[in-house]
Design a protein around this motif. Structure first.
Motif, short mmCIF file in Angstrom:
data_model
loop_
_atom_site.label_atom_id
_atom_site.label_comp_id
_atom_site.label_asym_id
_atom_site.label_seq_id
_atom_site.Cartn_x
_atom_site.Cartn_y
_atom_site.Cartn_z
N ALA A 1 0.69 -0.56 -0.35
CA ALA A 1 -0.01 0.22 0.12
C ALA A 1 1.08 1.41 -0.07
O ALA A 1 -0.37 2.54 0.16
N ARG A 2 1.75 1.61 0.46
CA ARG A 2 2.83 2.72 0.52
C ARG A 2 3.88 2.34 -0.33
O ARG A 2 5.14 3.48 -0.20
N ALA A 3 3.92 1.92 -1.86
CA ALA A 3 4.59 1.19 -2.06
C ALA A 3 4.77 1.78 -3.65
O ALA A 3 3.16 1.84 -4.07
N ASP A 4 5.68 2.48 -4.58
CA ASP A 4 5.78 2.93 -5.72
C ASP A 4 5.88 1.29 -6.86
O ASP A 4 5.21 0.40 -7.44
N ALA A 5 6.93 0.24 -6.30
CA ALA A 5 6.67 -0.84 -6.90
C ALA A 5 7.72 -1.65 -5.87
O ALA A 5 8.40 -1.51 -4.43
N VAL A 6 7.60 -2.82 -6.21
CA VAL A 6 7.59 -4.08 -5.26
C VAL A 6 8.75 -4.83 -5.99
O VAL A 6 7.95 -6.02 -7.09
N ILE A 7 9.56 -5.30 -5.04
CA ILE A 7 10.73 -6.63 -6.12
C ILE A 7 10.68 -7.67 -4.88
O ILE A 7 10.71 -7.69 -3.73
N ASP A 8 10.05 -8.93 -5.52
CA ASP A 8 10.19 -10.62 -5.57
C ASP A 8 10.59 -11.82 -6.32
O ASP A 8 10.90 -12.08 -6.97
N PHE A 9 11.97 -11.52 -5.12
CA PHE A 9 12.29 -12.64 -5.24
C PHE A 9 12.44 -13.83 -3.61
O PHE A 9 13.72 -14.47 -2.96
N THR A 10 11.21 -14.62 -3.83
CA THR A 10 10.82 -15.66 -2.92
C THR A 10 10.49 -16.91 -3.18
O THR A 10 11.04 -17.74 -3.57
N THR A 11 9.66 -16.98 -2.42
CA THR A 11 8.81 -18.49 -3.28
C THR A 11 7.64 -18.93 -3.77
O THR A 11 7.07 -17.49 -3.65
N PRO A 12 7.39 -20.10 -5.25
CA PRO A 12 6.09 -19.95 -5.20
C PRO A 12 5.05 -19.61 -4.64
O PRO A 12 4.41 -18.38 -5.42
N GLU A 13 5.10 -19.85 -3.51
CA GLU A 13 3.62 -19.94 -2.09
C GLU A 13 3.89 -18.08 -2.45
O GLU A 13 2.96 -17.73 -2.21
N ALA A 14 4.18 -17.85 -1.26
CA ALA A 14 4.62 -16.03 -1.35
C ALA A 14 4.46 -15.14 -2.77
O ALA A 14 3.73 -14.58 -2.47
N THR A 15 4.72 -15.52 -3.45
CA THR A 15 4.63 -15.07 -4.53
C THR A 15 2.56 -14.94 -5.28
O THR A 15 2.60 -14.23 -6.17
N ARG A 16 2.34 -15.96 -5.42
CA ARG A 16 1.37 -15.91 -5.66
C ARG A 16 0.52 -14.79 -4.58
O ARG A 16 -1.04 -14.30 -5.59
N ARG A 17 0.71 -14.59 -3.71
CA ARG A 17 -0.08 -13.86 -2.96
C ARG A 17 0.43 -12.50 -2.70
O ARG A 17 -0.54 -11.75 -2.65
N HIS A 18 1.69 -12.16 -3.63
CA HIS A 18 1.79 -11.34 -3.39
C HIS A 18 2.14 -10.47 -5.20
O HIS A 18 1.12 -9.07 -5.18
N ALA A 19 1.44 -11.80 -5.91
CA ALA A 19 1.24 -11.31 -7.30
C ALA A 19 0.01 -10.26 -7.12
O ALA A 19 -0.38 -9.27 -7.30
N GLY A 20 -1.06 -11.18 -6.51
CA GLY A 20 -2.45 -10.74 -6.32
C GLY A 20 -2.52 -9.42 -5.45
O GLY A 20 -3.50 -8.43 -5.89
N LEU A 21 -1.70 -8.52 -4.09
CA LEU A 21 -1.76 -7.94 -3.95
C LEU A 21 -0.89 -6.86 -5.15
O LEU A 21 -1.48 -5.30 -5.18
N ALA A 22 -0.38 -6.58 -6.06
CA ALA A 22 0.03 -6.39 -6.44
C ALA A 22 -1.20 -5.43 -7.26
O ALA A 22 -0.46 -4.37 -7.72
N ALA A 23 -1.76 -6.53 -7.75
CA ALA A 23 -2.82 -5.91 -9.14
C ALA A 23 -3.82 -5.20 -8.29
O ALA A 23 -3.90 -4.05 -8.57
N GLN A 24 -4.08 -5.45 -7.08
CA GLN A 24 -4.86 -4.70 -6.06
C GLN A 24 -4.21 -3.27 -5.30
O GLN A 24 -5.11 -1.94 -6.20
N ALA A 25 -3.04 -3.17 -5.38
CA ALA A 25 -2.09 -1.66 -5.07
C ALA A 25 -1.93 -1.36 -6.34
O ALA A 25 -1.81 -0.35 -6.36
N GLU A 26 -2.11 -1.62 -7.50
CA GLU A 26 -1.32 -1.13 -8.94
C GLU A 26 0.60 -1.16 -8.83
O GLU A 26 0.24 0.53 -9.00
N VAL A 27 0.90 -1.29 -8.18
CA VAL A 27 1.95 -1.27 -8.09
C VAL A 27 3.16 -1.80 -9.06
O VAL A 27 3.04 -3.21 -9.90
#
Length: 271
Positions: free
Chosen positions: A70-96
């Protein structure tokens, strides 16, 4: 005056996470918007400056990626597939701008990322370095020029902690070789050999995986025929090259239309 570009890092306490933080902190015009790590991590609650060996930055590690996005312009993700699935949804919602370097993804994982790219800018690559992306292009060109009399083998080595095999970069290079040959990689790939496997089938694309020590990443594509062998190689001396590429991707994505992009797009090498 242009406000600083706010970049956050998920999985910020890991090896690549810390390198990403260090690179953001050292880049003019960018600021660390925050970092997250999994619940229970000893890094949660710590000032991010302590993770990268600098004075306190007044930004603490959280275990809540929702408020981070919610407070970023961009997010960098080098995590795990499980975490990335959640992060992708959050990125779409926040439009970062969402930069994905996670490997070992399943088709289902990729589908979630593809869905996020409908709503926001996603830059995804199994390897963020300039050299590897040039190697990918060269591999496709050479595979197209040489027929199946040239056997293709992809050899990769990484540190002992890497969990996926073959590496995402090796698979990326395999896809490039298959594209050059005009075949589907899944139809011709051989990812392991053990025992009496018989003669090598014509047209096979083989993979060999090495693990040990602290090797950031080494990849070679070998084209072997009767009487000659051509080898294309890349060796990473530091994870810093991946972090620089990831931040370059984040900056490139600022202000672009939603979509799924690659490092080829970032580097101006897309067809």
């Amino acid at each position: 005056m242009t406000p600083p570009f706010r970049v956050a890092v998920v999985g910020c306490a890991g090896r690549m996470g810390r390198m990403n933080l260090t690179t953001i902190h050292a880049t003019e015009g960018c600021v660390i918007a925050g970092g997250s790590d999994q619940p229970g991590s000893p890094a949660v609650g710590a000032d991010i400056g302590s993770l990268i060996g600098v004075d306190p930055l007044g930004v603490t590690v959280t275990d809540d990626p929702v408020e981070l996005f919610a407070r970023a312009d961009a997010v960098i993700d080098f995590t795990t597939p499980e975490a990335t699935r959640r992060h992708a949804g959050l990125a779409a919602q926040a439009e970062v701008v969402y930069v994905v370097g996670t490997t070992g993804l399943t088709p289902e994982d990729q589908a979630v990322i593809d869905q996020a790219a409908i709503q926001t800018v996603v830059v995804q690559s199994a390897n963020m370095s300039l050299g590897v992306n040039l190697l990918q292009i060269l591999t496709e060109q050479v595979a197209k020029a040489l027929d199946a009399d040239y056997d293709i083998e992809i050899v990769e080595m990484h540190h002992r902690h890497k969990v996926d095999s073959p590496s995402g970069t090796a698979l990326m290079l395999g896809q490039a070789a298959a594209a050059g040959r005009g075949v589907n990689l899944d139809d011709v790939a051989c990812k392991a050999r053990d025992g009496q496997v018989g003669a090598r089938p014509r047209g096979e694309i083989g993979f060999a995986t090495l693990r040990g020590g602290d090797v950031p990443g080494e990849h070679s594509v070998i084209f072997a025929a009767e009487g000659e062998r051509l080898e294309l190689s890349h060796k990473a001396g530091s994870r810093g090259i991946f972090a620089k590429g990831a931040l370059k991707a984040a900056l490139w994505g600022r202000g672009r239309h939603p979509g799924l992009y690659s490092m080829r797009d970032v580097l101006g090498l897309a067809d």
